[in-house]
Scaffold this motif. Structure first.
Motif, PDB file in Angstrom:
ATOM      1  N   PRO A  45       0.780  -1.195   0.158  1.00  0.00           N
ATOM      2  CA  PRO A  45      -0.087   0.044   0.005  1.00  0.00           C
ATOM      3  C   PRO A  45       0.812   1.297   0.137  1.00  0.00           C
ATOM      4  N   LYS A  46       0.438   2.216  -0.622  1.00  0.00           N
ATOM      5  CA  LYS A  46       1.240   3.760  -0.718  1.00  0.00           C
ATOM      6  C   LYS A  46       0.560   4.498   0.373  1.00  0.00           C
ATOM      7  N   GLY A  47       1.138   5.502   0.830  1.00  0.00           N
ATOM      8  CA  GLY A  47       0.841   6.551   1.888  1.00  0.00           C
ATOM      9  C   GLY A  47       0.206   5.550   3.250  1.00  0.00           C
ATOM     10  N   GLY A  48      -0.719   6.291   3.837  1.00  0.00           N
ATOM     11  CA  GLY A  48      -1.188   5.716   4.994  1.00  0.00           C
ATOM     12  C   GLY A  48      -0.448   5.854   6.337  1.00  0.00           C
ATOM     13  N   GLY A  49       0.538   6.596   6.241  1.00  0.00           N
ATOM     14  CA  GLY A  49       1.357   7.064   7.209  1.00  0.00           C
ATOM     15  C   GLY A  49       0.799   8.286   7.844  1.00  0.00           C
ATOM     16  N   ASN A  92       7.142   6.951  10.065  1.00  0.00           N
ATOM     17  CA  ASN A  92       5.783   7.748  10.013  1.00  0.00           C
ATOM     18  C   ASN A  92       4.779   6.624   9.592  1.00  0.00           C
ATOM     19  N   GLY A  93       4.944   5.402   9.760  1.00  0.00           N
ATOM     20  CA  GLY A  93       3.889   4.362   9.606  1.00  0.00           C
ATOM     21  C   GLY A  93       3.683   3.966   8.237  1.00  0.00           C
ATOM     22  N   GLU A  94       4.170   4.353   7.181  1.00  0.00           N
ATOM     23  CA  GLU A  94       4.122   3.850   5.813  1.00  0.00           C
ATOM     24  C   GLU A  94       4.966   2.670   5.626  1.00  0.00           C
ATOM     25  N   TRP A  95       4.849   1.813   4.556  1.00  0.00           N
ATOM     26  CA  TRP A  95       5.660   0.688   4.174  1.00  0.00           C
ATOM     27  C   TRP A  95       6.948   1.046   3.300  1.00  0.00           C
ATOM     28  N   PHE A  96       7.852   0.623   3.980  1.00  0.00           N
ATOM     29  CA  PHE A  96       9.017   0.718   2.927  1.00  0.00           C
ATOM     30  C   PHE A  96       9.139   0.056   1.694  1.00  0.00           C
ATOM     31  N   LEU A 171       0.045  13.202   2.486  1.00  0.00           N
ATOM     32  CA  LEU A 171       0.217  12.193   3.377  1.00  0.00           C
ATOM     33  C   LEU A 171      -0.282  10.795   2.523  1.00  0.00           C
ATOM     34  N   ASN A 172      -1.308  10.895   1.814  1.00  0.00           N
ATOM     35  CA  ASN A 172      -1.690   9.753   1.122  1.00  0.00           C
ATOM     36  C   ASN A 172      -1.560   9.585  -0.513  1.00  0.00           C
ATOM     37  N   ASP A 173      -0.449  10.172  -0.955  1.00  0.00           N
ATOM     38  CA  ASP A 173      -0.112  10.223  -2.337  1.00  0.00           C
ATOM     39  C   ASP A 173       0.118   8.768  -2.764  1.00  0.00           C
ATOM     40  N   GLN A 174      -0.584   8.466  -3.817  1.00  0.00           N
ATOM     41  CA  GLN A 174      -0.370   7.029  -4.386  1.00  0.00           C
ATOM     42  C   GLN A 174       0.521   7.061  -5.585  1.00  0.00           C
TER      43      GLN A 174
END
Length: 313
Positions: A45-49, A92-96, A171-174
Motif C-alpha cells: 500500500p502507498k501512503g497511509g502513514g 511515520n507508519g508507511e511501508w518501505f 500524506l496519502n499520495d499514490q
C-alpha cells in the motif's frame, strides 16, 4: 558489508542494544521498536502513514533534533538501503518499498519532499522522505534502492550529494504527485514553485504524455484521452514505462512487466548516447491500458505514463 552497517530508525533495535543506549526516554518514539513486516500478498500500500516530526533522540551517543527546516540545504554522503528493510514499516507508519523514490533522514519532517543531487554526475531526483536514518559516520541521507539507481551510485554504495528540502509531501499520495514533482524537476521548475506546479498534474484528468523517464529533456505532448480518441476509431494505447541508459536495466524492466501485456524495448539515440525505451502495448482497451499503468507504477516506475499510438513514435 556496507548493508550490515546500515541503520533504519524503525528497525534499529539490534543496533541500539549493541550500542548500549541509555534510557528509552531519550529515543525517538519509533526507535528501538522492531519494525512490523507487511506480509500480505500483492503490492505494498502507498501512503497511509502520519505526519511526524518527533522529539530529540539519541542513537549511539549522538543526539538528533527533528524539526521543520524550510531552508535545509546541505552537502554530505548518501547511502542506500533495500532488501533487508523491504516491506517493513517506516518511521511515520508507511511501508518501505525499495523500488519507490523514498529516503530516510534523521531530522526532516515526515513525510516531506527533498531534492537530492549526486555531485559526482549532476543527476537529481525528488524523493519522499518517510523514514529516519542514517546514523552512520557522516552520512546525511539514506536512499531507497531505486533512488540510488536513478542517481547512478548504487554499485558504489555511497556518493557525495546535495540535499535540499522542498516541503511537506501529501500524506496519502499514490505515486502521482511524486511523479509530477520529478516531472517538474526535469522541466526546471524552481523548488519554491514545484509543489504548486505538481498539483496541477496530479489532480487533473488522466493525461496522455510522451514523457520518458530519465534525466534528458524531452518534448511533452499532452492531450485528453477522451478527445484524442475521436480521431481514431480503434486507438492503440501504450504505457511508456521509461528510458534507460543501461540495456540490462531495460531488459530487467521488460521481464518485470511481462505479465502486464506485450512489452517492447526500443533503442533510441539520446543527447548523451543510446537509450533503451521500455513500453507496454499496443492495447486497444483503455481499461486494460490503465491496469497496465497501475501495475508499472506499483513495480517501481512512478513516471510511467499512458500515451496514444501517435505519441509513442
Amino acid at each position: 558489508m556496507r548493508q550490515l552497517l546500515k541503520y533504519s530508525a524503525v528497525f534499529i533495535a539490534i543496533g541500539l542494544i549493541a550500542a548500549g543506549c541509555s534510557s528509552s526516554k531519550k529515543k525517538d518514539p519509533f526507535a528501538g521498536i522492531g519494525s512490523p513486516y507487511y506480509s500480505k500478498a500483492g503490492p505494498l500500500p502507498k501512503g497511509g502513514g502520519r505526519y511526524h516530526v518527533g522529539k530529540p533522540y539519541e542513537v549511539a551517543g549522538v543526539w538528533f533534533t527533528p524539526k521543520e527546516q524550510p531552508g535545509y540545504d546541505k552537502v554530505g554522503i548518501a547511502s542506500w538501503y533495500g532488501p533487508q528493510f523491504h516491506r517493513r514499516m517506516t518511521s511515520n507508519g508507511e511501508w518501505f518499498d525499495m523500488n519507490e523514490l523514498t529516503a530516510a533522514h534523521a531530522t526532516l519532517p515526515l513525510p516531506s519532499y527533498a531534492k537530492v543531487t549526486n555531485l559526482q554526475n549532476g543527476r537529481s531526483v525528488v524523493v519522499r522522505v518517510n523514514d529516519r536514518g542514517p546514523f552512520v559516520d557522516t552520512r546525511i541521507i539514506d536512499m531507497s534502492r531505486r533512488s540510488a539507481e536513478l542517481l547512478a551510485f548504487k554499485p558504489q554504495g555511497m556518493a557525495k550529494v546535495r540535499v535540499q528540502y522542498i516541503g511537506p509531501a501529501p500524506l496519502n499520495d499514490q505515486g502521482q504527485h511524486l511523479a509530477a514533482m520529478n516531472r517538474e524537476l526535469r522541466n526546471g521548475t524552481p523548488l519554491n514553485r514545484m509543489m504548486a506546479a505538481a498539483e496541477g498534474w496530479s489532480t487533473g484528468e488522466t493525461e496522455v504524455a510522451a514523457v520518458d523517464q530519465g534525466f534528458e529533456s524531452y518534448p511533452t505532448v499532452q492531450t485528453n484521452i477522451a478527445s484524442a480518441s475521436t480521431a481514431y476509431e480503434t486507438p492503440d494505447y501504450f504505457v511508456q514505462v521509461g528510458s534507460f541508459a543501461d540495456p540490462y536495466n531495460a531488459e530487467r524492466a521488460r521481464e518485470e512487466l511481462a505479465n502486464s501485456g506485450p512489452v517492447e524495448v526500443q533503442e533510441l539515440m539520446g543527447s548523451q548516447g543510446p537509450l533503451y525505451r521500455v513500453r507496454i502495448g499496443p492495447m486497444k482497451n483503455q481499461g486494460q491500458a490503465q491496469l497496465a499503468l497501475r501495475q508499472a507504477v506499483d513495480l517501481g516506475h512512478p513516471d510511467a505514463r499512458l500515451i496514444m499510438a501517435n505519441a509513442a513514435l
